[in-house]
Scaffold this motif. Structure first.
Motif, mmCIF file in Angstrom:
data_model
loop_
_atom_site.group_PDB
_atom_site.id
_atom_site.type_symbol
_atom_site.label_atom_id
_atom_site.label_comp_id
_atom_site.label_asym_id
_atom_site.label_seq_id
_atom_site.Cartn_x
_atom_site.Cartn_y
_atom_site.Cartn_z
ATOM 1 N N ASN A 41 0.845 -1.195 0.000
ATOM 2 C CA ASN A 41 0.000 0.000 0.000
ATOM 3 C C ASN A 41 0.883 1.249 0.000
ATOM 4 O OD1 ASN A 41 -1.906 2.010 0.457
ATOM 5 N ND2 ASN A 41 -3.156 0.677 1.767
ATOM 6 N N GLN A 42 0.701 2.123 -0.982
ATOM 7 C CA GLN A 42 1.538 3.309 -1.109
ATOM 8 C C GLN A 42 1.163 4.408 -0.113
ATOM 9 O OE1 GLN A 42 4.216 3.545 -3.157
ATOM 10 N NE2 GLN A 42 3.815 1.389 -3.619
ATOM 11 N N SER A 43 -0.044 4.348 0.414
ATOM 12 C CA SER A 43 -0.473 5.395 1.350
ATOM 13 C C SER A 43 0.148 5.158 2.719
ATOM 14 C CB SER A 43 -1.998 5.420 1.455
ATOM 15 O OG SER A 43 -2.483 4.163 1.900
ATOM 16 N N MET A 44 0.112 6.211 3.551
ATOM 17 C CA MET A 44 0.667 6.118 4.895
ATOM 18 C C MET A 44 -0.426 5.694 5.866
ATOM 19 S SD MET A 44 3.694 6.857 4.065
ATOM 20 C CE MET A 44 4.483 6.830 5.666
ATOM 21 N N ILE A 45 -0.050 4.873 6.823
ATOM 22 C CA ILE A 45 -1.027 4.278 7.740
ATOM 23 C C ILE A 45 -1.749 5.358 8.534
ATOM 24 C CG2 ILE A 45 -1.324 2.724 9.706
ATOM 25 C CD1 ILE A 45 1.181 1.230 8.728
ATOM 26 N N TRP A 46 -0.976 6.287 9.132
ATOM 27 C CA TRP A 46 -1.593 7.290 10.001
ATOM 28 C C TRP A 46 -2.405 8.317 9.214
ATOM 29 C CZ3 TRP A 46 1.579 4.092 12.391
ATOM 30 C CH2 TRP A 46 1.412 3.878 13.761
ATOM 31 N N ASP A 47 -2.139 8.428 7.911
ATOM 32 C CA ASP A 47 -2.970 9.298 7.078
ATOM 33 C C ASP A 47 -4.316 8.651 6.767
ATOM 34 O OD1 ASP A 47 -0.981 11.147 7.055
ATOM 35 O OD2 ASP A 47 -0.288 10.722 5.011
ATOM 36 N N SER A 48 -4.391 7.328 6.953
ATOM 37 C CA SER A 48 -5.612 6.591 6.601
ATOM 38 C C SER A 48 -6.642 6.591 7.715
ATOM 39 C CB SER A 48 -5.255 5.140 6.236
ATOM 40 O OG SER A 48 -4.339 5.115 5.155
ATOM 41 N N GLY A 49 -6.270 7.091 8.870
ATOM 42 C CA GLY A 49 -7.228 7.197 9.960
ATOM 43 C C GLY A 49 -6.781 6.477 11.209
ATOM 44 N N PRO A 50 -7.368 6.828 12.345
ATOM 45 C CA PRO A 50 -6.961 6.237 13.630
ATOM 46 C C PRO A 50 -7.246 4.744 13.730
ATOM 47 C CG PRO A 50 -8.926 7.624 13.880
ATOM 48 C CD PRO A 50 -8.408 7.855 12.507
ATOM 49 N N ARG A 51 -8.299 4.263 13.056
ATOM 50 C CA ARG A 51 -8.621 2.839 13.139
ATOM 51 C C ARG A 51 -7.515 1.998 12.525
ATOM 52 N NH1 ARG A 51 -13.953 -0.151 10.500
ATOM 53 N NH2 ARG A 51 -13.320 -2.298 11.026
ATOM 54 N N GLU A 52 -7.061 2.396 11.326
ATOM 55 C CA GLU A 52 -5.993 1.650 10.662
ATOM 56 C C GLU A 52 -4.714 1.674 11.489
ATOM 57 O OE1 GLU A 52 -8.059 3.627 9.265
ATOM 58 O OE2 GLU A 52 -9.036 2.422 7.705
ATOM 59 N N ALA A 53 -4.411 2.838 12.061
ATOM 60 C CA ALA A 53 -3.202 2.948 12.879
ATOM 61 C C ALA A 53 -3.298 2.054 14.105
ATOM 62 C CB ALA A 53 -2.989 4.406 13.297
ATOM 63 N N SER A 54 -4.476 2.037 14.731
ATOM 64 C CA SER A 54 -4.669 1.215 15.929
ATOM 65 C C SER A 54 -4.553 -0.272 15.601
ATOM 66 C CB SER A 54 -6.035 1.522 16.541
ATOM 67 O OG SER A 54 -6.276 0.709 17.664
ATOM 68 N N GLU A 55 -5.131 -0.677 14.474
ATOM 69 C CA GLU A 55 -5.061 -2.088 14.081
ATOM 70 C C GLU A 55 -3.628 -2.499 13.765
ATOM 71 O OE1 GLU A 55 -7.764 -2.591 10.854
ATOM 72 O OE2 GLU A 55 -9.563 -2.555 12.129
ATOM 73 N N PHE A 56 -2.896 -1.610 13.102
ATOM 74 C CA PHE A 56 -1.501 -1.934 12.780
ATOM 75 C C PHE A 56 -0.678 -2.065 14.054
ATOM 76 C CE2 PHE A 56 2.873 -1.034 11.566
ATOM 77 C CZ PHE A 56 3.024 -1.844 10.446
ATOM 78 N N LEU A 57 -0.867 -1.134 14.987
ATOM 79 C CA LEU A 57 -0.133 -1.212 16.251
ATOM 80 C C LEU A 57 -0.521 -2.458 17.035
ATOM 81 C CD1 LEU A 57 -0.173 2.516 17.458
ATOM 82 C CD2 LEU A 57 1.817 1.195 16.720
ATOM 83 N N GLY A 58 -1.804 -2.852 16.935
ATOM 84 C CA GLY A 58 -2.227 -4.090 17.591
ATOM 85 C C GLY A 58 -1.517 -5.295 17.018
ATOM 86 N N ALA A 59 -1.386 -5.314 15.685
ATOM 87 C CA ALA A 59 -0.676 -6.416 15.037
ATOM 88 C C ALA A 59 0.791 -6.425 15.444
ATOM 89 C CB ALA A 59 -0.810 -6.292 13.522
#
Length: 635
Positions: A76-94
């Protein structure tokens, strides 16, 4: 079998303790999160310990789920934190899941089977991939959300107009020194101004990335990325402040105008960088790395070290340059700003980690102080060695006098600093002991070190002026020259803060000096001229021929004085009027008496000028423009 049962008992006991702690009502959110992470870790350890088959399958399933989340962002070329707090939280959970599994597997890897080692290596690879992505996200967030303060909004002390020196002492006039004397202080010298160098809303995001990377033993990588971005931001801000990275050789080759401008920019930049930028940077580091105290100050020092050394190197180059009087005010500005910022620097660069910057800052302060002191002393030497081959035109106020008096007047704005720098030079002289003002008022004393040096400087100036005065062949003009210059010195002292350093006794003494020069001028100019008008004291009647000869002789002598002294200049209006009045009283009284005595002996046609004529002619004296009465007749 017995060993495994023992481990199970340990895990069970640990989980029981955590459950009891979790039931406590007064736990902070941070502690609850720690307990939750520890419970997850123990759960994984239990699974690994129990699972010869089924346990590893469960771990592998958990790892696959986390792996899919991590790998999904690799393409994915986009940045995680630019995609919203949910995506960032899920990535940090992983990431947290992979980190937990990795630590658990590492703890049991000594006795692990081949399958378990494969899962461990796979988890390590995923974790490394995730850390690399977090590093990219960190850099992106910090770059995208950095903020700059505007230099124009900083209301620090504003420095006055330049004091410029050249070998002829002609470049410092009265107006420029009036402007230069208005130096405003900005209150508490140790006060700092905290601003947001990054947008405040991203601090929780950066904290989350920091916690994840440090928990995974990637703290070093976090620090490198963090330092790199913040260091670049500081370098960019120095460009905003128009601070070039100049070598010592570059500074040495500068012309005075460029040299002076660079120092002005440096003084302002150092204050903004230390009081605002670095103070704010330190607070930002505390917010991000406060929980990792071992690296917090290290990161701050690494972020700022290169820029601080760049600023200090410029000051070092200035202190190494040739000693010239025109540099003194800029040197004092530099010294004062470093002295003002010393406490701030000691607070910013505390401990062993910051000792190098602290020491370099202190060394530069000492060097600038020594250079300023040497420059101050050189100023007096420059006055003493200033020579003139020709007399100053019209007997006016010499450029040297204007320069020196305006120079010392401006020095009064630096009284506290100069008293510190010159204190050691005066310590051996009991007459220079500082007397504290009454009532605790912080009023400059005529006994302070700077005052003693200023009076010494004006004494040197007077000695030089006496030498310059002797260049005039006309004895009267020597006195006009000295009267003009000593009067100018007195007026400068009376009308400024210099009065506090020179004292009323000095003023009275020098008023007497220029008045004595005025008296000596009158005697030298008019004694021979007015001798033609005196009564010989003989009781016998004066002959008509003698009277005619005296009238012609006086007219010729007066015309010569008029021709010469209308060229002379007395710039001060009041002093000029006073001397004209003195001339008028002396000349008109003698002439009126003479006319009254001879009017019965000769016709009016032999009297070339009336009393009224002489009164008008005397008003033309000292205007600085030559006039002649040779071809004039009686009005």
């Amino acid at each position: 079998m017995q060993e495994i049962t023992g481990e199970q008992h340990v895990f069970a006991a640990a989980r029981h303790i955590m459950k009891a702690l979790g039931a406590t009502k007064n736990l902070s959110e941070d502690l609850r999160k720690i307990l939750k992470d520890l419970d997850s870790h123990l759960s994984t350890m239990t699974t690994v310990t129990e699972g010869k088959g089924g346990g590893l399958i469960e771990i592998e399933q958990r790892l696959k789920y986390a792996e899919r989340k991590v790998l999904s962002w690799e393409l994915n070329q986009s940045m995680i934190w630019d995609s919203g707090p949910r995506e960032a939280s899920e990535f940090l959970g992983a990431v947290n899941e992979v980190e937990t599994l990795t630590k658990s597997l590492r703890g049991s890897s000594m006795n692990a089977n081949r399958k378990q080692k494969e899962i461990f290596n796979r988890a390590e690879s995923i974790l490394q991939m995730a850390m690399s992505r977090l590093e990219e996200e960190l850099i992106h967030i910090l770059v995208q959300h950095k903020q700059y303060l505007e230099p124009e909004c900083m209301s620090f002390r504003s420095y006055g107009e330049d004091v410029v020196y050249d070998e002829s002492f002609v470049s410092l006039d009265d107006q420029s020194v009036e402007d230069a004397s208005h130096r405003n202080s900005s209150g508490n010298h140790s006060e700092v101004y905290i601003v947001d160098l990054v947008h405040p809303h991203i601090i929780p995001d950066v904290n989350a990335i920091a916690n994840a990377m440090f928990a995974s033993n990637y703290g070093h990588e976090f620090c490198l990325a963090f330092i790199g971005v913040r260091k670049d931001a500081l370098d960019e801000y120095l460009v905003v402040l128009e601070m070039e990275k100049l070598s010592i050789e570059d500074v040495m080759k500068m012309e005075w105008i460029s040299f002076n401008n660079e120092i002005r920019k440096w003084v302002q930049a150092v204050k903004i960088i230390i009081k605002v930028y670095l103070s704010s940077e330190k607070e930002f580091c505390d917010k991000i790395l406060g929980n990792f105290s071992s690296v917090n100050l290290y990161c701050f020092v690494e972020i700022s070290k290169a820029s601080m050394l760049c600023l200090l190197n410029f000051g070092e180059a200035i202190s190494m340059g040739p000693i010239r009087p025109e540099k003194l005010f800029r040197l004092l500005d530099m010294y004062e700003v470093l002295a003002e910022l010393l406490l701030n620097v000691n607070e910013l660069y505390s401990g062993e980690t910051g000792s190098f910057i602290r020491n370099e800052f202190q060394k530069l302060l000492w060097r600038l102080g020594d250079t300023a002191k040497a420059t101050f002393l050189e100023f007096q030497n420059a006055i003493a060695s200033n020579e003139s081959l020709c007399p100053f035109p019209k007997g006016g106020i010499h450029h040297l006098t204007r320069y020196v008096m305006n120079y010392v007047k401006t020095l009064t704005e630096y009284v506290d600093t100069l008293n510190v720098l010159l204190k050691d030079l005066d310590a051996a002289d009991d007459s220079n002991l500082v007397i504290e003002p009454e009532n605790g008022q912080n009023i400059p004393s005529i006994f302070c070190p700077m005052a003693c040096h200023l009076r010494s400087i004006t004494c040197t100036l007077e000695s030089n002026l006496k030498k310059k005065g002797k260049l005039y062949k006309d004895y009267s003009l020597q006195h006009i020259f000295m009267m003009n210059n000593v009067h100018y010195m007195v007026q400068k002292v009376k009308g400024s803060k210099l009065r506090l350093f020179f004292g009323d006794e000095w003023i009275r003494k020098h008023i007497g000096k220029y008045q004595q020069h005025a008296t000596s001028y009158e005697r030298a100019t008019w004694s021979s001229v007015l001798s033609l008008l005196r009564d010989d004291g003989n009781s016998s009647p004066i002959s008509k021929a003698t009277v005619k000869e005296r009238c012609r002789g006086f007219s010729t002598a007066f015309e010569e004085v008029y021709k010469i002294q209308t060229q002379w200049s007395i710039p001060d209006l009041h002093l000029r009027e006073d001397l004209r009045i003195a001339n008028s009283l002396k000349v008109i009284h003698a002439y009126r008496t003479f006319i009254g005595r001879i009017s019965a002996h000769i016709s009016d046609k032999y009297i070339k000028y009336s009393v009224a004529d002489l009164e008008n002619f005397l008003l033309d004296f000292f205007e600085g423009s030559p006039k002649s009465l040779r071809n004039s007749c009686r009005r």
